[in-house]
Design a protein around this motif. Structure first.
Motif, short mmCIF file in Angstrom:
data_model
loop_
_atom_site.label_atom_id
_atom_site.label_comp_id
_atom_site.label_asym_id
_atom_site.label_seq_id
_atom_site.Cartn_x
_atom_site.Cartn_y
_atom_site.Cartn_z
N ALA A 180 0.83 -1.20 0.00
CA ALA A 180 0.00 0.00 0.00
C ALA A 180 0.86 1.25 0.00
N ALA A 181 1.94 1.23 0.78
CA ALA A 181 2.86 2.37 0.79
C ALA A 181 3.54 2.53 -0.56
N LEU A 182 3.91 1.41 -1.17
CA LEU A 182 4.58 1.46 -2.46
C LEU A 182 3.68 2.07 -3.53
N ARG A 183 2.39 1.79 -3.47
CA ARG A 183 1.45 2.30 -4.48
C ARG A 183 1.49 3.82 -4.56
N THR A 184 1.52 4.48 -3.40
CA THR A 184 1.54 5.95 -3.41
C THR A 184 2.95 6.51 -3.54
N ALA A 185 3.94 5.65 -3.38
CA ALA A 185 5.33 6.13 -3.48
C ALA A 185 5.81 6.18 -4.91
N ILE A 186 5.31 5.27 -5.76
CA ILE A 186 5.87 5.07 -7.09
C ILE A 186 5.98 6.36 -7.90
N ALA A 187 4.92 7.15 -7.92
CA ALA A 187 4.93 8.38 -8.71
C ALA A 187 5.84 9.45 -8.13
N ASP A 222 17.31 0.00 1.16
CA ASP A 222 16.89 0.70 -0.06
C ASP A 222 15.44 0.40 -0.39
N LEU A 223 15.09 -0.89 -0.42
CA LEU A 223 13.73 -1.26 -0.83
C LEU A 223 12.70 -1.03 0.25
N HIS A 224 12.99 -1.52 1.45
CA HIS A 224 11.95 -1.58 2.49
C HIS A 224 11.85 -0.32 3.34
N VAL A 225 12.82 0.57 3.20
CA VAL A 225 12.77 1.81 4.00
C VAL A 225 12.82 3.04 3.09
N LYS A 226 13.91 3.18 2.34
CA LYS A 226 14.11 4.42 1.58
C LYS A 226 13.07 4.61 0.48
N LEU A 227 12.78 3.56 -0.30
CA LEU A 227 11.79 3.71 -1.36
C LEU A 227 10.41 4.01 -0.78
N LEU A 228 10.06 3.31 0.29
CA LEU A 228 8.73 3.50 0.86
C LEU A 228 8.57 4.86 1.51
N GLN A 229 9.70 5.51 1.86
CA GLN A 229 9.61 6.83 2.48
C GLN A 229 8.99 7.85 1.53
N TYR A 230 8.93 7.55 0.24
CA TYR A 230 8.30 8.47 -0.71
C TYR A 230 6.78 8.35 -0.72
N SER A 231 6.24 7.43 0.07
CA SER A 231 4.78 7.29 0.15
C SER A 231 4.16 8.56 0.71
N SER A 232 2.97 8.88 0.23
CA SER A 232 2.25 10.06 0.73
C SER A 232 1.46 9.76 1.99
#
Length: 321
Positions: A180-187, A222-232
């Motif tokens: 769910a976090a990844l979905r809003t982080a991708i963009a 990188d994957l489980h913390v930093k990328l997900l930090q871009y989630s809204s």
């Protein structure tokens, strides 16, 4: 929620700028000791920083001690200065002191946590590592951020237990919330940041199993913390912080079970997720992340059971059983 840089990340950032900007010439020998002294840190975060830059292709190994800056040029032995790094030595060098002891403490606590909770004596911890109470407190506070220790209403520290039931519960939370976090982080993920993370994965995969533990830990972050930090969704991110304990614990339990054997390669699974992100395919990225987490969960439970069979409760002076 913003990510507070760790010591090795700050050191890596300064070194990266210096190498890319040409302030540190190609071939310059970079040694852990002098760099640690410059930053007022221990060697541990410098080692992690250099491993990070090596994964990015900004430094390289050679036959001598240390690493060489850049991709070419013979070894060049220069004194590294703060001016070369556009950096002033920190006035609060002690802020890095806890880093020297944290990994050892984390490993001890995690491997004890699978047998249940026990109290941690902060003064005895300080004496064990021959440091002051402030450094001991920094160690405990960082461990609390990773979810492996907790503080009660009387400000006493306790090991947060990691039995099989809790592993399953925390992985269930991750399976629900990370996609769910990844979905809003991708963009919101910058393409250059994604490219750098993917580059680290491919380089680690190419030389596996000759990969340092710190580098593997960085790939997981990188994957489980930093990328997900871009989630809204900041509420999801706040909840995921509570699951950090099993991300931290998994590596220690796996290494304890496997001994000198290399840990399982996970780079291809991470690459599948990142490739889907790069292709702008949120559904595929979420599905790949769910599959990765489910496989990780199954393996984690197996290793936890194996570890309990071959191990006994560890005793340390600062652990009050």
């Amino acid at each position: 929620m913003g990510h507070r840089p760790l010591a090795y990340e700050s050191i890596a950032d300064n070194l990266r700028r210096a190498v890319l900007g040409g302030f540190v010439p190609e071939g310059t020998v970079l040694l852990e000791g002098p760099i640690a002294a410059l930053f007022g840190s221990s060697r541990s975060p410098v080692k992690q920083a250099l491993a990070t830059l090596e994964a990015e292709g900004l430094v390289r190994r050679f036959e001598g001690r240390g690493v060489l800056a850049g991709k070419g040029g013979p070894p060049l032995r220069l004194k590294i200065t703060g001016e070369m790094l556009d950096f002033e030595a920190p006035k609060n060098a002690k802020a890095f002191a806890w880093q020297s002891y944290y990994y050892d403490f984390e490993e001890t606590v995690v491997l004890r946590a699978v047998f249940g909770s026990c109290r941690i004596n902060e003064l005895a911890l300080a004496r064990h590592y021959k440091v002051g109470r402030t450094v001991a407190g920094d160690i405990l506070n960082h461990a609390a951020k990773n979810g492996i220790v907790i503080s009660d209403e009387k400000s006493r520290w306790w090991i947060n237990p990691l039995d099989e039931r809790r592993f399953q519960d925390l992985y269930e939370i991750r399976l629900l919330l990370e996609p769910a976090a990844l979905r809003t982080a991708i963009a919101r993920i910058p393409s250059d940041a994604l490219s750098e993370m993917r580059g680290r994965l491919t380089q680690a995969s190419a030389k596996f199993p000759l990969v340092e533990p710190a580098e593997l830990d960085g790939l997981e972050e990188d994957l489980h913390v930093k990328l997900l930090q871009y989630s809204s969704n900041s509420d999801i991110l706040e909840t995921l912080v509570r699951t950090r304990g099993i991300l931290v614990a998994g590596k220690h339990i796996q290494r304890a079970v496997r001994g000198r054997l290399p840990i399982d390669a996970f780079m291809d699974e991470h690459l599948e997720i990142m490739d889907a992100i790069a292709a702008g395919n949120p559904a595929s990225a979420q599905d790949a992340l769910r599959e990765h987490l489910q496989r990780s969960s199954d393996k984690a439970i197996e290793r936890l059971r194996a570890f309990r069979k071959i191990s006994v409760v560890s005793h340390m002076a600062y652990l009050l059983d």
